[in-house]
Design a protein around this motif. Sequence first.
Motif, PDB file in Angstrom:
ATOM      1  N   VAL A  12      62.873   3.727   9.476  1.00  0.00           N
ATOM      2  CA  VAL A  12      62.776   2.872  10.650  1.00  0.00           C
ATOM      3  C   VAL A  12      63.934   1.891  10.539  1.00  0.00           C
ATOM      4  O   VAL A  12      64.096   1.216   9.526  1.00  0.00           O
ATOM      5  CB  VAL A  12      61.427   2.128  10.719  1.00  0.00           C
ATOM      6  CG1 VAL A  12      61.393   1.187  11.910  1.00  0.00           C
ATOM      7  CG2 VAL A  12      60.266   3.128  10.787  1.00  0.00           C
ATOM      8  N   ILE A  13      64.743   1.831  11.595  1.00  0.00           N
ATOM      9  CA  ILE A  13      65.949   1.015  11.617  1.00  0.00           C
ATOM     10  C   ILE A  13      65.824  -0.029  12.723  1.00  0.00           C
ATOM     11  O   ILE A  13      65.476   0.307  13.858  1.00  0.00           O
ATOM     12  CB  ILE A  13      67.204   1.886  11.901  1.00  0.00           C
ATOM     13  CG1 ILE A  13      67.247   3.122  11.019  1.00  0.00           C
ATOM     14  CG2 ILE A  13      68.479   1.058  11.809  1.00  0.00           C
ATOM     15  CD1 ILE A  13      67.494   2.880   9.570  1.00  0.00           C
ATOM     16  N   VAL A  52      64.195  -0.950   7.800  1.00  0.00           N
ATOM     17  CA  VAL A  52      62.932  -1.678   7.733  1.00  0.00           C
ATOM     18  C   VAL A  52      61.931  -0.931   6.864  1.00  0.00           C
ATOM     19  O   VAL A  52      61.143  -1.529   6.144  1.00  0.00           O
ATOM     20  CB  VAL A  52      62.362  -1.896   9.155  1.00  0.00           C
ATOM     21  CG1 VAL A  52      60.988  -2.525   9.115  1.00  0.00           C
ATOM     22  CG2 VAL A  52      63.322  -2.735   9.987  1.00  0.00           C
ATOM     23  N   LEU A  53      61.965   0.403   6.931  1.00  0.00           N
ATOM     24  CA  LEU A  53      61.012   1.231   6.206  1.00  0.00           C
ATOM     25  C   LEU A  53      61.655   2.558   5.860  1.00  0.00           C
ATOM     26  O   LEU A  53      62.385   3.130   6.665  1.00  0.00           O
ATOM     27  CB  LEU A  53      59.773   1.504   7.061  1.00  0.00           C
ATOM     28  CG  LEU A  53      58.755   2.501   6.497  1.00  0.00           C
ATOM     29  CD1 LEU A  53      57.963   1.890   5.352  1.00  0.00           C
ATOM     30  CD2 LEU A  53      57.832   3.012   7.578  1.00  0.00           C
ATOM     31  N   ARG A  54      61.360   3.021   4.676  1.00  0.00           N
ATOM     32  CA  ARG A  54      61.685   4.384   4.261  1.00  0.00           C
ATOM     33  C   ARG A  54      60.355   5.090   4.038  1.00  0.00           C
ATOM     34  O   ARG A  54      59.537   4.626   3.246  1.00  0.00           O
ATOM     35  CB  ARG A  54      62.474   4.364   2.969  1.00  0.00           C
ATOM     36  CG  ARG A  54      62.664   5.741   2.389  1.00  0.00           C
ATOM     37  CD  ARG A  54      63.392   5.605   1.058  1.00  0.00           C
ATOM     38  NE  ARG A  54      63.538   6.898   0.453  1.00  0.00           N
ATOM     39  CZ  ARG A  54      62.749   7.348  -0.511  1.00  0.00           C
ATOM     40  NH1 ARG A  54      61.788   6.607  -0.988  1.00  0.00           N
ATOM     41  NH2 ARG A  54      62.933   8.532  -1.013  1.00  0.00           N
ATOM     42  N   PHE A  55      60.144   6.183   4.752  1.00  0.00           N
ATOM     43  CA  PHE A  55      58.897   6.924   4.621  1.00  0.00           C
ATOM     44  C   PHE A  55      59.209   8.328   4.140  1.00  0.00           C
ATOM     45  O   PHE A  55      59.829   9.121   4.853  1.00  0.00           O
ATOM     46  CB  PHE A  55      58.135   6.972   5.950  1.00  0.00           C
ATOM     47  CG  PHE A  55      56.786   7.606   5.823  1.00  0.00           C
ATOM     48  CD1 PHE A  55      55.706   6.877   5.351  1.00  0.00           C
ATOM     49  CD2 PHE A  55      56.606   8.944   6.131  1.00  0.00           C
ATOM     50  CE1 PHE A  55      54.455   7.475   5.188  1.00  0.00           C
ATOM     51  CE2 PHE A  55      55.365   9.546   5.979  1.00  0.00           C
ATOM     52  CZ  PHE A  55      54.293   8.806   5.506  1.00  0.00           C
ATOM     53  N   ALA A  56      58.800   8.650   2.928  1.00  0.00           N
ATOM     54  CA  ALA A  56      59.015   9.977   2.351  1.00  0.00           C
ATOM     55  C   ALA A  56      57.808  10.853   2.643  1.00  0.00           C
ATOM     56  O   ALA A  56      56.672  10.430   2.470  1.00  0.00           O
ATOM     57  CB  ALA A  56      59.235   9.863   0.847  1.00  0.00           C
ATOM     58  N   GLY A  57      58.078  12.058   3.103  1.00  0.00           N
ATOM     59  CA  GLY A  57      57.002  13.005   3.392  1.00  0.00           C
ATOM     60  C   GLY A  57      56.770  13.137   4.878  1.00  0.00           C
ATOM     61  O   GLY A  57      57.383  12.441   5.691  1.00  0.00           O
ATOM     62  N   PRO A  58      55.877  14.031   5.259  1.00  0.00           N
ATOM     63  CA  PRO A  58      55.627  14.265   6.676  1.00  0.00           C
ATOM     64  C   PRO A  58      54.865  13.109   7.314  1.00  0.00           C
ATOM     65  O   PRO A  58      53.987  12.505   6.702  1.00  0.00           O
ATOM     66  CB  PRO A  58      54.787  15.543   6.686  1.00  0.00           C
ATOM     67  CG  PRO A  58      54.120  15.566   5.357  1.00  0.00           C
ATOM     68  CD  PRO A  58      55.078  14.913   4.398  1.00  0.00           C
ATOM     69  N   GLU A 105      56.897  -1.951  15.095  1.00  0.00           N
ATOM     70  CA  GLU A 105      56.572  -3.255  15.693  1.00  0.00           C
ATOM     71  C   GLU A 105      57.235  -4.400  14.938  1.00  0.00           C
ATOM     72  O   GLU A 105      57.754  -5.329  15.547  1.00  0.00           O
ATOM     73  CB  GLU A 105      55.052  -3.464  15.733  1.00  0.00           C
ATOM     74  CG  GLU A 105      54.361  -2.642  16.801  1.00  0.00           C
ATOM     75  CD  GLU A 105      54.958  -2.845  18.185  1.00  0.00           C
ATOM     76  OE1 GLU A 105      55.147  -4.014  18.607  1.00  0.00           O
ATOM     77  OE2 GLU A 105      55.245  -1.832  18.850  1.00  0.00           O
ATOM     78  N   SER A 106      57.246  -4.346  13.606  1.00  0.00           N
ATOM     79  CA  SER A 106      57.862  -5.430  12.847  1.00  0.00           C
ATOM     80  C   SER A 106      59.384  -5.434  13.026  1.00  0.00           C
ATOM     81  O   SER A 106      60.018  -6.476  12.913  1.00  0.00           O
ATOM     82  CB  SER A 106      57.491  -5.360  11.366  1.00  0.00           C
ATOM     83  OG  SER A 106      58.199  -4.325  10.727  1.00  0.00           O
ATOM     84  N   ALA A 107      59.963  -4.270  13.326  1.00  0.00           N
ATOM     85  CA  ALA A 107      61.409  -4.178  13.548  1.00  0.00           C
ATOM     86  C   ALA A 107      61.817  -4.764  14.897  1.00  0.00           C
ATOM     87  O   ALA A 107      62.971  -5.112  15.082  1.00  0.00           O
ATOM     88  CB  ALA A 107      61.868  -2.726  13.446  1.00  0.00           C
ATOM     89  N   ARG A 108      60.859  -4.855  15.799  1.00  0.00           N
ATOM     90  CA  ARG A 108      61.173  -5.404  17.123  1.00  0.00           C
ATOM     91  C   ARG A 108      61.228  -6.892  17.013  1.00  0.00           C
ATOM     92  O   ARG A 108      61.753  -7.682  17.536  1.00  0.00           O
ATOM     93  CB  ARG A 108      60.115  -4.990  18.137  1.00  0.00           C
ATOM     94  CG  ARG A 108      60.168  -3.510  18.421  1.00  0.00           C
ATOM     95  CD  ARG A 108      59.273  -3.112  19.583  1.00  0.00           C
ATOM     96  NE  ARG A 108      59.584  -1.730  19.933  1.00  0.00           N
ATOM     97  CZ  ARG A 108      58.680  -0.828  20.196  1.00  0.00           C
ATOM     98  NH1 ARG A 108      57.427  -1.128  20.209  1.00  0.00           N
ATOM     99  NH2 ARG A 108      59.044   0.401  20.485  1.00  0.00           N
ATOM    100  N   ASN A 151      68.492  -1.877  19.436  1.00  0.00           N
ATOM    101  CA  ASN A 151      67.163  -1.296  19.631  1.00  0.00           C
ATOM    102  C   ASN A 151      66.627  -0.683  18.340  1.00  0.00           C
ATOM    103  O   ASN A 151      67.385  -0.208  17.507  1.00  0.00           O
ATOM    104  CB  ASN A 151      67.218  -0.207  20.712  1.00  0.00           C
ATOM    105  CG  ASN A 151      67.647  -0.755  22.040  1.00  0.00           C
ATOM    106  OD1 ASN A 151      67.088  -1.739  22.524  1.00  0.00           O
ATOM    107  ND2 ASN A 151      68.655  -0.150  22.638  1.00  0.00           N
ATOM    108  N   VAL A 152      65.304  -0.641  18.242  1.00  0.00           N
ATOM    109  CA  VAL A 152      64.639  -0.014  17.099  1.00  0.00           C
ATOM    110  C   VAL A 152      64.726   1.498  17.265  1.00  0.00           C
ATOM    111  O   VAL A 152      64.624   2.022  18.377  1.00  0.00           O
ATOM    112  CB  VAL A 152      63.159  -0.453  17.024  1.00  0.00           C
ATOM    113  CG1 VAL A 152      62.426   0.268  15.911  1.00  0.00           C
ATOM    114  CG2 VAL A 152      63.066  -1.952  16.848  1.00  0.00           C
TER     115      VAL A 152
END
Length: 170
Positions: free
Chosen positions: A138-139, A146-152, A167-170, A59-60
């Motif tokens: 996002v894993i 899938v994504l690393r998001f730095a910051g709030p 959505e792209s991870a699904r 699961n994502v």
Amino acid sequence: MVLPPVVFLGLAALFFVGMQREDPDGLPSALVGKQAPAVALTQLGDQQPFTDGDLRDGNVKLVNYWASWCGPCRAEHPNLELLAEEGVTIYGANYKDKPENALGFLEELGDPYTAIGADDSGRMALDWGVYGVPETYVIDGDGNIVLRFAGPITERALESTIRPAIESAR
């Protein structure tokens, strides 16, 4: 006498171009597209920490690094709660924090995390390439980043970056 206005116009143009970037806070990550590093957390409160197996459950999910002493973590918290209410699995990694402060933060603001653990020394964050908190990954179901998001996570970031990555991870 012509040089100062030319320099000013050049700097103004550079500033304008820089402001047009879609993700001005984006930081590169060598881990995107690769397996998430090992999970090495200690227990925080009554919950057991999440594990490597949890990241590879099909699961994502999100992994969110946060701390009670972090102002931007407090600002993003309502958006994490919104995602949790929508059924998104969020694992929390409490970064270099005092357990009583971390638990007080969650008691005050709510607990959006499916599971949580403490990264007391910051070693796990270092392995993940965390620059500072908050930082969210996002894993996908196989445990790939899938994504690393730095910051709030702001409302804008939620709609333009986080949701599309989910959505792209699904």
